[in-house]
Design an enzyme around this catalytic site. Structure first.
Site, PDB file in Angstrom:
ATOM      1  N   ARG A  14      48.791  48.351  43.375  1.00  0.00           N
ATOM      2  CA  ARG A  14      48.126  48.951  44.159  1.00  0.00           C
ATOM      3  C   ARG A  14      47.593  50.462  43.639  1.00  0.00           C
ATOM      4  NH1 ARG A  14      48.899  44.316  45.416  1.00  0.00           N
ATOM      5  NH2 ARG A  14      48.343  43.552  47.757  1.00  0.00           N
ATOM      6  N   GLY A  16      45.534  51.301  41.376  1.00  0.00           N
ATOM      7  CA  GLY A  16      44.323  51.273  40.869  1.00  0.00           C
ATOM      8  C   GLY A  16      43.928  51.320  39.410  1.00  0.00           C
ATOM      9  N   SER A  18      43.390  48.080  37.889  1.00  0.00           N
ATOM     10  CA  SER A  18      42.228  47.179  37.756  1.00  0.00           C
ATOM     11  C   SER A  18      40.992  47.754  37.830  1.00  0.00           C
ATOM     12  CB  SER A  18      42.509  45.825  38.449  1.00  0.00           C
ATOM     13  OG  SER A  18      43.940  45.328  38.139  1.00  0.00           O
ATOM     14  N   ALA A  40      41.780  36.655  33.261  1.00  0.00           N
ATOM     15  CA  ALA A  40      42.451  36.716  34.360  1.00  0.00           C
ATOM     16  C   ALA A  40      43.764  35.751  34.047  1.00  0.00           C
ATOM     17  CB  ALA A  40      41.695  36.436  35.590  1.00  0.00           C
ATOM     18  N   HIS A  56      39.707  39.859  44.068  1.00  0.00           N
ATOM     19  CA  HIS A  56      39.344  40.163  42.802  1.00  0.00           C
ATOM     20  C   HIS A  56      38.204  39.403  42.266  1.00  0.00           C
ATOM     21  CE1 HIS A  56      42.117  43.265  41.072  1.00  0.00           C
ATOM     22  NE2 HIS A  56      43.189  42.297  41.694  1.00  0.00           N
ATOM     23  N   ARG A  57      37.989  38.287  42.630  1.00  0.00           N
ATOM     24  CA  ARG A  57      36.911  37.719  42.208  1.00  0.00           C
ATOM     25  C   ARG A  57      35.694  37.895  42.919  1.00  0.00           C
ATOM     26  NH1 ARG A  57      39.658  31.504  42.636  1.00  0.00           N
ATOM     27  NH2 ARG A  57      40.412  31.597  40.536  1.00  0.00           N
ATOM     28  N   GLU A  59      34.947  40.938  44.196  1.00  0.00           N
ATOM     29  CA  GLU A  59      34.702  42.276  43.535  1.00  0.00           C
ATOM     30  C   GLU A  59      33.906  42.259  42.387  1.00  0.00           C
ATOM     31  OE1 GLU A  59      38.532  44.109  43.404  1.00  0.00           O
ATOM     32  OE2 GLU A  59      38.622  44.541  45.316  1.00  0.00           O
ATOM     33  N   ASP A  90      43.774  41.251  32.555  1.00  0.00           N
ATOM     34  CA  ASP A  90      44.503  41.595  33.552  1.00  0.00           C
ATOM     35  C   ASP A  90      45.370  40.409  34.087  1.00  0.00           C
ATOM     36  OD1 ASP A  90      45.482  42.875  35.875  1.00  0.00           O
ATOM     37  OD2 ASP A  90      43.488  43.068  36.839  1.00  0.00           O
TER      38      ASP A  90
END
Length: 197
Positions: A14, A16, A18, A40, A56-57, A59, A90
């Site tokens: 967390r 930041g 990504s 991914a 994530h998808r 976003e 990632d």
């Protein structure tokens, strides 16, 4: 043929990293053109991880990303990469866990074979070099898990040793190396040169 630019972004959970990597590539594509490609490596091993993958998808829906789900065997993405792509991978940490435990179902996990991970490491760096012959930009994201005390578990220590080894090699070949901390990008290497403290 000009080699693409390699940026390595490492940070804690967390931190930041990504979001930073995504913003960077979106800005590059807006300025220079090209296709956004998201590799991914995460797999939904539990409900928390599934929620993260789903988030994530979502976003990425607002931006035109081509997503390739590739939890292992990174070399298999090569046929899908085009000249001038802006590629985000990632992340290294999930790929490494997946590769180390490949074969677990059959009682022959890679982590138990002394030569297995060495071969995968060679393929990994060959794949990265191949990606850089096509992609204009390659950003590789990874988690920093090495700030903790050494684990009492042998397998966790093996994982951390491999992660540290891969991080060092990635940074050595990177044009830019960044550590994310609380959403702030700290540059340790920029333009292929180390940054003085």
């Amino acid at each position: 043929m000009v080699r693409g630019k390699l940026k390595v972004v490492i940070g804690g959970v967390r931190s930041g990293k990504s979001a930073y990597a995504e913003r960077f590539l979106i800005e590059e594509v807006q300025r220079d053109g090209g296709r956004l490609v998201y590799i991914a490596s995460g797999t939904a091993t539990d409900s928390e991880m599934q929620e993260r993958i789903d988030r994530h998808r979502l976003e990425r829906v607002t931006t035109d990303w081509t997503t390739i789900e590739q939890p292992m065997k990174l070399e298999e993405v090569l046929p899908a990469i085009r000249q001038g792509d802006a590629v985000l991978w990632d992340c290294v940490t999930t790929w490494l866990a997946n590769e180390l435990y490949a074969g677990w179902d059959f009682g022959t996990p890679c982590i138990g074979d002394p030569d297995c991970m060495e071969q995968k490491e060679v393929r990994l760096f060959e794949t990265i070099e191949s990606l850089l012959t096509e992609a204009a930009h390659l950003v590789i994201v990874s988690n920093e898990v090495l700030d903790e005390l050494p684990s009492m578990y042998a397998e966790t220590r093996i994982y951390c040793e491999w992660l540290g080894r891969i991080h060092r090699k990635l940074v050595s070949i990177a044009d830019t190396a960044i550590e994310m901390d609380c959403g702030i990008a700290l540059y340790w290497k920029n333009g292929g040169k180390e940054v003085a403290e």
